[in-house]
Write a protein that holds these residues in place. Sequence first.
Motif, PDB file in Angstrom:
ATOM      1  N   GLN A 172      -2.943  10.407  10.249  1.00  9.13           N
ATOM      2  CA  GLN A 172      -1.736  11.072   9.902  1.00  9.13           C
ATOM      3  C   GLN A 172      -1.897  11.464   8.353  1.00  9.13           C
ATOM      4  N   GLN A 173      -2.793  12.513   8.320  1.00 11.99           N
ATOM      5  CA  GLN A 173      -3.431  12.926   6.689  1.00 11.99           C
ATOM      6  C   GLN A 173      -2.337  13.485   6.094  1.00 11.99           C
ATOM      7  N   GLU A 174      -1.208  14.148   6.735  1.00 10.80           N
ATOM      8  CA  GLU A 174      -0.244  14.894   5.966  1.00 10.80           C
ATOM      9  C   GLU A 174       0.929  14.403   5.601  1.00 10.80           C
ATOM     10  N   TYR A 218       0.927  -1.232  -0.070  1.00 12.08           N
ATOM     11  CA  TYR A 218       0.040   0.085  -0.215  1.00 12.08           C
ATOM     12  C   TYR A 218       0.847   1.256  -0.006  1.00 12.08           C
ATOM     13  N   TRP A 219       0.596   2.322  -0.836  1.00 14.12           N
ATOM     14  CA  TRP A 219       1.397   3.539  -0.853  1.00 14.12           C
ATOM     15  C   TRP A 219       0.208   4.498  -1.179  1.00 14.12           C
ATOM     16  N   GLN A 220       0.229   5.738  -0.665  1.00 15.26           N
ATOM     17  CA  GLN A 220      -0.157   6.894  -0.822  1.00 15.26           C
ATOM     18  C   GLN A 220       0.667   8.177  -0.472  1.00 15.26           C
ATOM     19  N   ASN A 221       0.875   9.109  -1.530  1.00 19.17           N
ATOM     20  CA  ASN A 221       1.784  10.061  -1.199  1.00 19.17           C
ATOM     21  C   ASN A 221       1.304  11.121  -0.374  1.00 19.17           C
ATOM     22  N   ALA A 222       2.083  12.221  -0.155  1.00 21.47           N
ATOM     23  CA  ALA A 222       1.760  12.840   1.200  1.00 21.47           C
ATOM     24  C   ALA A 222       0.475  14.104   0.731  1.00 21.47           C
ATOM     25  N   ASP A 223       0.399  14.322  -0.759  1.00 16.18           N
ATOM     26  CA  ASP A 223      -0.677  15.386  -1.116  1.00 16.18           C
ATOM     27  C   ASP A 223      -1.700  14.625  -1.745  1.00 16.18           C
ATOM     28  N   LYS A 224      -1.753  13.355  -1.654  1.00 18.53           N
ATOM     29  CA  LYS A 224      -3.054  12.514  -1.975  1.00 18.53           C
ATOM     30  C   LYS A 224      -3.341  12.471  -3.255  1.00 18.53           C
ATOM     31  N   LEU A 254       8.589  25.768   8.118  1.00 21.89           N
ATOM     32  CA  LEU A 254       8.080  24.657   9.148  1.00 21.89           C
ATOM     33  C   LEU A 254       7.167  23.637   8.442  1.00 21.89           C
ATOM     34  N   MET A 255       7.289  22.247   8.552  1.00 19.60           N
ATOM     35  CA  MET A 255       6.278  21.268   8.231  1.00 19.60           C
ATOM     36  C   MET A 255       5.814  20.961   9.353  1.00 19.60           C
ATOM     37  N   LYS A 256       4.407  20.949   9.354  1.00 15.33           N
ATOM     38  CA  LYS A 256       3.658  20.700  10.624  1.00 15.33           C
ATOM     39  C   LYS A 256       2.757  19.320  10.191  1.00 15.33           C
ATOM     40  N   VAL A 257       2.875  18.326  11.189  1.00 16.95           N
ATOM     41  CA  VAL A 257       2.115  17.261  10.962  1.00 16.95           C
ATOM     42  C   VAL A 257       1.194  16.965  12.381  1.00 16.95           C
ATOM     43  N   ARG A 258       0.541  16.152  12.730  1.00 19.19           N
ATOM     44  CA  ARG A 258      -0.233  16.000  13.669  1.00 19.19           C
ATOM     45  C   ARG A 258       0.335  16.168  14.967  1.00 19.19           C
ATOM     46  N   LEU A 271       3.764  -7.140   8.289  1.00 23.93           N
ATOM     47  CA  LEU A 271       3.508  -5.894   7.798  1.00 23.93           C
ATOM     48  C   LEU A 271       4.372  -4.943   8.186  1.00 23.93           C
ATOM     49  N   PHE A 272       5.118  -4.190   7.419  1.00 24.71           N
ATOM     50  CA  PHE A 272       5.865  -3.137   7.906  1.00 24.71           C
ATOM     51  C   PHE A 272       5.260  -1.896   7.250  1.00 24.71           C
ATOM     52  N   PHE A 273       4.818  -0.904   8.229  1.00 26.37           N
ATOM     53  CA  PHE A 273       4.033   0.273   7.840  1.00 26.37           C
ATOM     54  C   PHE A 273       4.182   1.684   8.405  1.00 26.37           C
ATOM     55  N   GLY A 274       3.864   2.570   7.997  1.00 23.16           N
ATOM     56  CA  GLY A 274       4.023   3.714   8.854  1.00 23.16           C
ATOM     57  C   GLY A 274       3.516   5.071   8.009  1.00 23.16           C
ATOM     58  N   ALA A 275       3.607   6.270   8.657  1.00 22.05           N
ATOM     59  CA  ALA A 275       3.107   7.297   8.151  1.00 22.05           C
ATOM     60  C   ALA A 275       4.276   8.528   8.102  1.00 22.05           C
ATOM     61  N   THR A 276       5.077   8.372   7.187  1.00 19.92           N
ATOM     62  CA  THR A 276       6.167   9.496   7.316  1.00 19.92           C
ATOM     63  C   THR A 276       6.007  10.758   6.632  1.00 19.92           C
ATOM     64  N   PRO A 277       6.874  11.907   7.235  1.00 20.16           N
ATOM     65  CA  PRO A 277       6.415  13.138   6.626  1.00 20.16           C
ATOM     66  C   PRO A 277       7.412  13.188   5.816  1.00 20.16           C
ATOM     67  N   GLU A 278       8.639  12.509   5.487  1.00 17.87           N
ATOM     68  CA  GLU A 278       9.796  12.740   5.048  1.00 17.87           C
ATOM     69  C   GLU A 278      10.009  12.071   3.496  1.00 17.87           C
ATOM     70  N   ARG A 279       9.991  12.777   2.526  1.00 21.06           N
ATOM     71  CA  ARG A 279      10.273  12.218   1.017  1.00 21.06           C
ATOM     72  C   ARG A 279      11.955  12.272   0.873  1.00 21.06           C
TER      73      ARG A 279
END
Length: 461
Positions: free
Chosen positions: A243-245, A51-57, A335-339, A257-265
């Motif tokens: 973690q929408q952003e 599964y993959w979804q980029n940060a800007d959807k 600044l990059m702001k996530v939850r 399952l290795f999974f996560g929600a990373t802010p970093e490209r």
Amino acid sequence: MNRKLTATPESQLNISQNELRFFTETVDAGRISPLAFFEAGDSCYKDERFYWQNADKTLTLVGIGHATVLESEGADERFSQISASWKKLCAALIKEENDKEPVLFGGFSFDPKSVKNSVWSSFPTAYFVVPSFQLSITNGKTAISINLVTESNDAAEQFEGLRIERDRLIHIAQVEESALLLKPEVVSIEELSKENYMKSVEGVTKKINNGEAEKVVIARSVKLNFADEVSAVTALHHISNEQQESYHFGLQKEGQLFFGATPERLIEISNGRAYSACVAGSIKRGKSAAEDRELGDELIDDSKNREEHQYVVNMISQVFQTFCTDVMISKFPRLMKVRDIQHLFTPVEGKVEQGTDIFSLVQALHPTPALGGVPREIAMEMIRSEEDMDRGYYAGPVGWTDTAGNGEFAVAIRSALLDRDSAYLYAGGGIVADSESEKEYDETWVKFRPVMRALGGKLNG
């Protein structure tokens, strides 16, 4: 990247055996929930999904089944090995003009030279798959492709079987009701080697003050134990919702399952241009907008965090100057702001030089000073000697590329390895000359929080 773009009448499926061929076919699919499609593969492809979804959807990818698997147990050569194998596949591609480009999805371990026994034993140093069934949602439009990699002379029969299976998966995703996905029940939280972590931070700080390195990232792990086995779709559902952003990712292998929600490209290539993000330096979010601004200003003015951030900017800029032309870098971080956290962030972009593929850039960039340290090799040696764990794919590059040479890799932080009724969460921070072990320890809890919350864990505050 070399490609063979050829019209594909059915007769193409019947050319001689013992010749590698890579077939693909795409159909429009209307509206399908990506997680419903992911779940449709649970009964027959439980360990063969991503599964993959980029940060800007703007892009979501789901893979079910394995058309082929590319692996490496190498160290430095693992990037070139995967690249060479992928180029060979791309050269065998047979597709119609309107079919979607097939994707290769997977990741690299953080440190291929880590020799500790660990829960990551089933993951090689590089693991990538071409899915048999590929859902892609691009700017709101959904398509589903079937991919077949074969040397057999019965490709026509194989391909027809894949069409029937594709329709079955689509039907399940569209028609069957999804179960209510409640958060798991956590029965205990174990801190793994807290004392060693504190000693490591203090020891590394001392070495930095002695001039042995400038910065070293030290990480630690906690283990969540659940009342019952946790499904992959449950973990992905909650981390995506909360973690929408961020970039959302999941990769299954052998019951894990290795999974996560990373802010970093780490790197993106799109139509010949490369984009990266310098992300380093962090502080918590405020309880009000006013406090949030104050904390953001504090982060921007903090010399330790600015120093950490500049290491990353310098290194990524150097890589882009090597592999790209027309390089553009912002002069000051924003600044990059996530939850749960805010970071210092500086974007970088450039035009990719001919002959450079995404794996070349991934190799040059990994690990950035935000996850390894400065100087790179000395920092990696300190991590091997000081960290009492194997990071596995935590902080490694995870992402995709396609047969046209586009692709995107993120840095797999804010992540966990889900292993049936338990999960291993990872977090770390950059140690520099004035680091204090208690503050670094507190910062890791802030970084644990996104995945902890998604999996039903609670932290004070």
